[in-house]
Design a protein around this motif. Structure first.
Motif, PDB file in Angstrom:
ATOM      1  N   LEU A  88      15.719  11.630   3.654  1.00 53.43           N
ATOM      2  CA  LEU A  88      16.198  11.513   2.269  1.00 53.43           C
ATOM      3  C   LEU A  88      15.702  12.680   1.419  1.00 53.43           C
ATOM      4  CD1 LEU A  88      15.806   7.699   1.431  1.00 53.43           C
ATOM      5  CD2 LEU A  88      17.941   8.983   1.590  1.00 53.43           C
ATOM      6  N   ASN A  89      14.414  12.987   1.540  1.00 53.59           N
ATOM      7  CA  ASN A  89      13.846  14.066   0.735  1.00 53.59           C
ATOM      8  C   ASN A  89      14.454  15.414   1.091  1.00 53.59           C
ATOM      9  OD1 ASN A  89      11.241  16.194   0.492  1.00 53.59           O
ATOM     10  ND2 ASN A  89      11.603  14.882  -1.271  1.00 53.59           N
ATOM     11  N   SER A  90      14.632  15.656   2.394  1.00 52.69           N
ATOM     12  CA  SER A  90      15.178  16.949   2.808  1.00 52.69           C
ATOM     13  C   SER A  90      16.639  17.096   2.400  1.00 52.69           C
ATOM     14  CB  SER A  90      15.043  17.127   4.320  1.00 52.69           C
ATOM     15  OG  SER A  90      15.850  16.211   5.018  1.00 52.69           O
ATOM     16  N   ALA A  91      17.426  16.015   2.540  1.00 48.34           N
ATOM     17  CA  ALA A  91      18.841  16.087   2.169  1.00 48.34           C
ATOM     18  C   ALA A  91      19.005  16.317   0.671  1.00 48.34           C
ATOM     19  CB  ALA A  91      19.564  14.801   2.596  1.00 48.34           C
ATOM     20  N   SER A  92      18.192  15.635  -0.139  1.00 48.55           N
ATOM     21  CA  SER A  92      18.293  15.840  -1.588  1.00 48.55           C
ATOM     22  C   SER A  92      17.853  17.252  -1.965  1.00 48.55           C
ATOM     23  CB  SER A  92      17.447  14.802  -2.341  1.00 48.55           C
ATOM     24  OG  SER A  92      16.075  14.981  -2.095  1.00 48.55           O
ATOM     25  N   THR A  93      16.863  17.792  -1.243  1.00 49.88           N
ATOM     26  CA  THR A  93      16.431  19.173  -1.481  1.00 49.88           C
ATOM     27  C   THR A  93      17.568  20.147  -1.214  1.00 49.88           C
ATOM     28  OG1 THR A  93      14.164  18.607  -0.818  1.00 49.88           O
ATOM     29  CG2 THR A  93      14.753  20.942  -0.841  1.00 49.88           C
ATOM     30  N   ALA A 115       0.821  -1.208   0.000  1.00 44.36           N
ATOM     31  CA  ALA A 115       0.000   0.000   0.000  1.00 44.36           C
ATOM     32  C   ALA A 115       0.858   1.262   0.000  1.00 44.36           C
ATOM     33  CB  ALA A 115      -0.932  -0.011   1.215  1.00 44.36           C
ATOM     34  N   VAL A 116       1.906   1.274   0.827  1.00 44.54           N
ATOM     35  CA  VAL A 116       2.778   2.454   0.903  1.00 44.54           C
ATOM     36  C   VAL A 116       3.472   2.693  -0.434  1.00 44.54           C
ATOM     37  CG1 VAL A 116       4.906   3.353   1.920  1.00 44.54           C
ATOM     38  CG2 VAL A 116       3.142   2.386   3.387  1.00 44.54           C
ATOM     39  N   MET A 117       3.996   1.633  -1.029  1.00 41.25           N
ATOM     40  CA  MET A 117       4.666   1.775  -2.319  1.00 41.25           C
ATOM     41  C   MET A 117       3.689   2.259  -3.390  1.00 41.25           C
ATOM     42  SD  MET A 117       7.930   1.233  -2.544  1.00 41.25           S
ATOM     43  CE  MET A 117       8.138   0.770  -4.257  1.00 41.25           C
ATOM     44  N   ALA A 118       2.472   1.690  -3.390  1.00 37.29           N
ATOM     45  CA  ALA A 118       1.482   2.046  -4.407  1.00 37.29           C
ATOM     46  C   ALA A 118       1.085   3.515  -4.285  1.00 37.29           C
ATOM     47  CB  ALA A 118       0.249   1.151  -4.269  1.00 37.29           C
ATOM     48  N   ILE A 119       0.849   3.962  -3.068  1.00 34.07           N
ATOM     49  CA  ILE A 119       0.457   5.364  -2.845  1.00 34.07           C
ATOM     50  C   ILE A 119       1.593   6.298  -3.250  1.00 34.07           C
ATOM     51  CG2 ILE A 119      -0.086   7.079  -1.063  1.00 34.07           C
ATOM     52  CD1 ILE A 119      -1.535   4.746   0.418  1.00 34.07           C
ATOM     53  N   GLY A 120       2.814   5.952  -2.834  1.00 37.76           N
ATOM     54  CA  GLY A 120       3.965   6.783  -3.166  1.00 37.76           C
ATOM     55  C   GLY A 120       4.175   6.912  -4.658  1.00 37.76           C
ATOM     56  N   LEU A 152      12.639   4.696  -3.071  1.00 40.44           N
ATOM     57  CA  LEU A 152      12.002   4.709  -4.382  1.00 40.44           C
ATOM     58  C   LEU A 152      10.812   5.656  -4.437  1.00 40.44           C
ATOM     59  CD1 LEU A 152      12.140   0.984  -5.609  1.00 40.44           C
ATOM     60  CD2 LEU A 152      13.355   2.969  -6.526  1.00 40.44           C
ATOM     61  N   TYR A 153       9.876   5.517  -3.472  1.00 40.93           N
ATOM     62  CA  TYR A 153       8.715   6.401  -3.575  1.00 40.93           C
ATOM     63  C   TYR A 153       9.085   7.845  -3.239  1.00 40.93           C
ATOM     64  CZ  TYR A 153       7.748   6.073   1.557  1.00 40.93           C
ATOM     65  OH  TYR A 153       7.808   6.118   2.922  1.00 40.93           O
ATOM     66  N   THR A 154      10.155   8.041  -2.453  1.00 39.53           N
ATOM     67  CA  THR A 154      10.617   9.404  -2.167  1.00 39.53           C
ATOM     68  C   THR A 154      11.255  10.024  -3.405  1.00 39.53           C
ATOM     69  OG1 THR A 154      11.030   8.809   0.139  1.00 39.53           O
ATOM     70  CG2 THR A 154      12.077  10.809  -0.664  1.00 39.53           C
ATOM     71  N   ALA A 155      12.065   9.238  -4.108  1.00 39.94           N
ATOM     72  CA  ALA A 155      12.753   9.742  -5.301  1.00 39.94           C
ATOM     73  C   ALA A 155      11.766  10.136  -6.388  1.00 39.94           C
ATOM     74  CB  ALA A 155      13.729   8.691  -5.832  1.00 39.94           C
ATOM     75  N   PHE A 156      10.713   9.352  -6.560  1.00 39.37           N
ATOM     76  CA  PHE A 156       9.785   9.609  -7.657  1.00 39.37           C
ATOM     77  C   PHE A 156       8.622  10.511  -7.252  1.00 39.37           C
ATOM     78  CE2 PHE A 156      12.038   5.892  -9.189  1.00 39.37           C
ATOM     79  CZ  PHE A 156      12.222   6.217 -10.524  1.00 39.37           C
ATOM     80  N   GLY A 157       8.145  10.373  -6.028  1.00 32.67           N
ATOM     81  CA  GLY A 157       6.993  11.156  -5.608  1.00 32.67           C
ATOM     82  C   GLY A 157       7.336  12.435  -4.877  1.00 32.67           C
ATOM     83  N   GLY A 158       8.585  12.540  -4.384  1.00 32.88           N
ATOM     84  CA  GLY A 158       9.003  13.744  -3.682  1.00 32.88           C
ATOM     85  C   GLY A 158       8.266  13.948  -2.368  1.00 32.88           C
ATOM     86  N   LEU A 159       8.181  15.207  -1.943  1.00 38.78           N
ATOM     87  CA  LEU A 159       7.617  15.514  -0.630  1.00 38.78           C
ATOM     88  C   LEU A 159       6.143  15.140  -0.547  1.00 38.78           C
ATOM     89  CD1 LEU A 159       8.201  16.723   2.152  1.00 38.78           C
ATOM     90  CD2 LEU A 159       7.454  18.936   1.263  1.00 38.78           C
ATOM     91  N   LYS A 160       5.416  15.252  -1.641  1.00 40.16           N
ATOM     92  CA  LYS A 160       4.000  14.898  -1.593  1.00 40.16           C
ATOM     93  C   LYS A 160       3.825  13.417  -1.263  1.00 40.16           C
ATOM     94  CE  LYS A 160       1.083  17.043  -4.214  1.00 40.16           C
ATOM     95  NZ  LYS A 160       0.251  17.523  -5.339  1.00 40.16           N
ATOM     96  N   ALA A 161       4.640  12.565  -1.870  1.00 39.43           N
ATOM     97  CA  ALA A 161       4.588  11.131  -1.550  1.00 39.43           C
ATOM     98  C   ALA A 161       4.959  10.892  -0.095  1.00 39.43           C
ATOM     99  CB  ALA A 161       5.531  10.358  -2.467  1.00 39.43           C
ATOM    100  N   VAL A 162       5.960  11.630   0.380  1.00 32.94           N
ATOM    101  CA  VAL A 162       6.389  11.506   1.777  1.00 32.94           C
ATOM    102  C   VAL A 162       5.254  11.882   2.723  1.00 32.94           C
ATOM    103  CG1 VAL A 162       7.921  12.479   3.536  1.00 32.94           C
ATOM    104  CG2 VAL A 162       8.841  11.864   1.302  1.00 32.94           C
ATOM    105  N   VAL A 163       4.608  13.017   2.456  1.00 37.08           N
ATOM    106  CA  VAL A 163       3.570  13.521   3.355  1.00 37.08           C
ATOM    107  C   VAL A 163       2.336  12.616   3.345  1.00 37.08           C
ATOM    108  CG1 VAL A 163       1.926  15.422   3.691  1.00 37.08           C
ATOM    109  CG2 VAL A 163       4.344  15.908   3.316  1.00 37.08           C
ATOM    110  N   TYR A 164       1.911  12.162   2.171  1.00 38.69           N
ATOM    111  CA  TYR A 164       0.738  11.287   2.095  1.00 38.69           C
ATOM    112  C   TYR A 164       0.994   9.951   2.796  1.00 38.69           C
ATOM    113  CZ  TYR A 164      -2.199  14.129  -0.977  1.00 38.69           C
ATOM    114  OH  TYR A 164      -3.006  15.124  -1.484  1.00 38.69           O
ATOM    115  N   THR A 165       2.154   9.353   2.540  1.00 40.40           N
ATOM    116  CA  THR A 165       2.455   8.076   3.202  1.00 40.40           C
ATOM    117  C   THR A 165       2.685   8.276   4.693  1.00 40.40           C
ATOM    118  OG1 THR A 165       4.798   8.313   2.551  1.00 40.40           O
ATOM    119  CG2 THR A 165       3.398   6.962   1.139  1.00 40.40           C
ATOM    120  N   ASP A 166       3.292   9.404   5.081  1.00 40.87           N
ATOM    121  CA  ASP A 166       3.490   9.702   6.503  1.00 40.87           C
ATOM    122  C   ASP A 166       2.164   9.770   7.246  1.00 40.87           C
ATOM    123  OD1 ASP A 166       6.200   9.761   6.350  1.00 40.87           O
ATOM    124  OD2 ASP A 166       6.437  11.916   6.662  1.00 40.87           O
TER     125      ASP A 166
END
Length: 522
Positions: A339-344, A19-24, A169-183
């Protein structure tokens, strides 16, 4: 332990992973620009911000550590959790409007606007290094160790790699939005799982607080400890907890990034106040259960056995899987955020300053490549943490080194308008050196004070450095820094709203709740 992990529990965990991967990956389809990748298109509402802040902060080491500490030495460590409201109130009143009106993407970017580029580069570099080598790698390692308690056959490096790949993977492709939704989903699962466990533990004690108190050693339920207390002496409670909290919740990129992605100041403020209320919950679903375990599971040799023992001996089949999904949630939400913040930081503070004309597509590619590279670094480093033994514990004290000068240049710098770039730069440099000196002296038993007391001392020294150096060097242009410093208008709402939607009333209610807890557990 009473039973092994059942197939039903494994199915629950598997469904969670899918589910987490799919949403991301679903969210990734809407990631078109650099702002989408790094700030979710500045579209987040208050609920997403609040739950994501909560989930990003709670790690497996937090869950295991809080219950274990409550079992072994008392609830004092939990003060970092439910005192979160104080720095977040400061953020809601002052820093959220400053950040959002500045239209920044990274927190170091604000330092360049307020002071100069030197401070931005130093702060960004420090944040990237600590995010990957301490936060991300530490989260992976702690998570792998915890999962190994439930699945003894797991190999640490393989577990770290799998966790890193899934979150990466889901962070790299979905970015912060994927992070926030899965969080947000992860936060709900985490609260549900731990709440059920707490309820069932309390049930075994006949829902009687007196039964809890009867088995709790004297002083266990007090947050005020003597000067020689190894966990948190009372001066550290006063001097360090507010400063460490301010740094973490107001200047830490991986926390503040979802606030920067808010659709407006109103939602950002509501979001951080929601997170403040949510941060009170761990006291009841992670800390107090540790004290309940004293009578239910006496004689446990290691503090980190408390939570796994409670899960395996109290919960029925299926609910074990739910709680383990919550634990995995804690791992993933911390890893994806760092991961998302460091890449930003890498892309915005370094790549885009060197190549200001890169397109949105190039920005996204840089962001995704950076995330994957940092993911690999963290996954490779994480298993080696075991070889450092006690040194890894010292790394946690490293925050005591870097935090005081950072907290000063933000907190004092916003109010003290004479503060300038030279003051900020040299405060960062000299304040960090001072922190390293205290750390070194403590390792050789030359300086016996607890590191939290050092935080208070270095904060005072850093503030004096900042003020003195700023006063003996040229003053900044008042007009240039005007929009990056405090003024009364920051406290106002953007628009006229009914009283029960006014964040200032929410703050009053929050302060009442914190005051009640302080009185109860003083």
């Amino acid at each position: 332990m009473e039973h092994q992990i059942s197939n039903i529990d494994l199915i629950v965990i598997g469904v969670y992973f899918i589910a987490v991967m799919a949403i991301g990956l679903y969210v990734a389809r809407g990631t078109k620009t650099g702002e989408d990748l790094f700030l979710g298109g500045r579209s987040f509402g208050w609920a997403l911000i609040g739950f994501s802040l909560f989930a990003s902060n709670i790690s497996t080491s937090t869950i295991i550590g809080l219950s274990g500490a409550a079992y072994k030495s008392g609830i004092v460590q939990s003060v970092y959790e439910w005192m979160t409201g104080i720095p977040l109130i400061i953020a809601a009143l002052i820093f959220i409007p400053l950040y959002l009106k500045s239209k920044i993407t990274t927190i170091p970017e604000f330092l360049e606007l307020r002071f100069d580029r030197r401070s931005r580069m130093i702060f960004s570099t420090i944040t990237i290094i600590t995010s990957i080598l301490v936060d991300t790698a530490g989260g992976l390692y702690a998570g792998a160790i915890v999962l190994q308690a439930f699945f003894p056959g797991l190999i640490i490096w393989q577990t770290c790699l799998i966790l890193a790949v899934v979150a990466g993977l889901y962070t790299a492709f979905g970015g912060l939005k994927a992070v926030v939704y899965t969080d947000t989903i992860q936060a709900i699962i985490l609260i549900m799982g731990c709440s059920i466990l707490s309820y069932m533990l309390f049930e075994k004690l006949d829902f009687s607080w007196d039964n809890v108190l009867a088995s709790t050693p004297e002083g266990h339920l007090s947050i005020v400890r003597p000067l020689d207390d190894p966990s948190l002496p009372w001066p550290g409670l006063i001097m360090a907890v507010p400063i460490l909290g301010f740094w973490y919740w107001t200047t830490n990129q991986y926390i503040v990034q979802r606030v920067l992605g808010a659709k407006n100041i109103k939602n950002a403020r509501w979001g951080v106040i929601l997170a403040s209320f949510l941060k009170i919950i761990p006291l009841f679903i992670m800390v107090i259960p540790g004290t309940m375990a004293i009578s239910l599971f006496p004689g446990l040799e290691k503090a980190d056995q408390v939570f796994p023992t409670a899960v395996m001996q109290v919960l029925p089949v299926g609910l074990v899987g739910l709680v383990l999904a919550g634990l995995i949630s804690a791992i993933m939400s911390s890893v994806d955020s760092t991961l998302n913040s460091a890449s930003t930081l890498v892309v915005v503070d370094f790549v885009k300053t060197l190549k200001p004309d890169i397109t949105d597509k190039e920005t996204i590619n840089y962001g995704r490549i950076t995330t994957v590279v940092l993911m690999a670094v963290a996954a490779i480093w994480a298993p080696f943490i075991v070889d450092f033994g006690g040194i890894w514990d010292y790394l946690q004290e490293m925050f005591g080194i870097i935090v005081p000068p950072i907290a000063v240049i933000f907190l004092v710098g916003v109010f003290y308008k004479r503060g300038n770039g030279d003051g900020a730069f040299w405060t960062l440099v000299l304040g960090t050196i001072g922190g390293i000196l205290f750390f070194t002296l403590r390792q050789f038993d030359i300086w016996p004070m607890h590191f939290t007391i050092d935080v208070g001392i270095m904060t005072i020294i850093s503030a004096l450095l900042f003020i003195i150096i700023s006063n003996i060097t040229p003053a900044p242009d008042p007009e240039t820094i005007k929009i990056y410093t405090y003024n009364k208008s920051l406290l106002q709402n953007e628009e006229k709203i009914v009283w029960y939607k006014d964040y200032r009333y929410h703050i009053v209610l929050l302060l009442i709740c914190i005051g009640i807890l302080l009185t109860k557990f003083w």
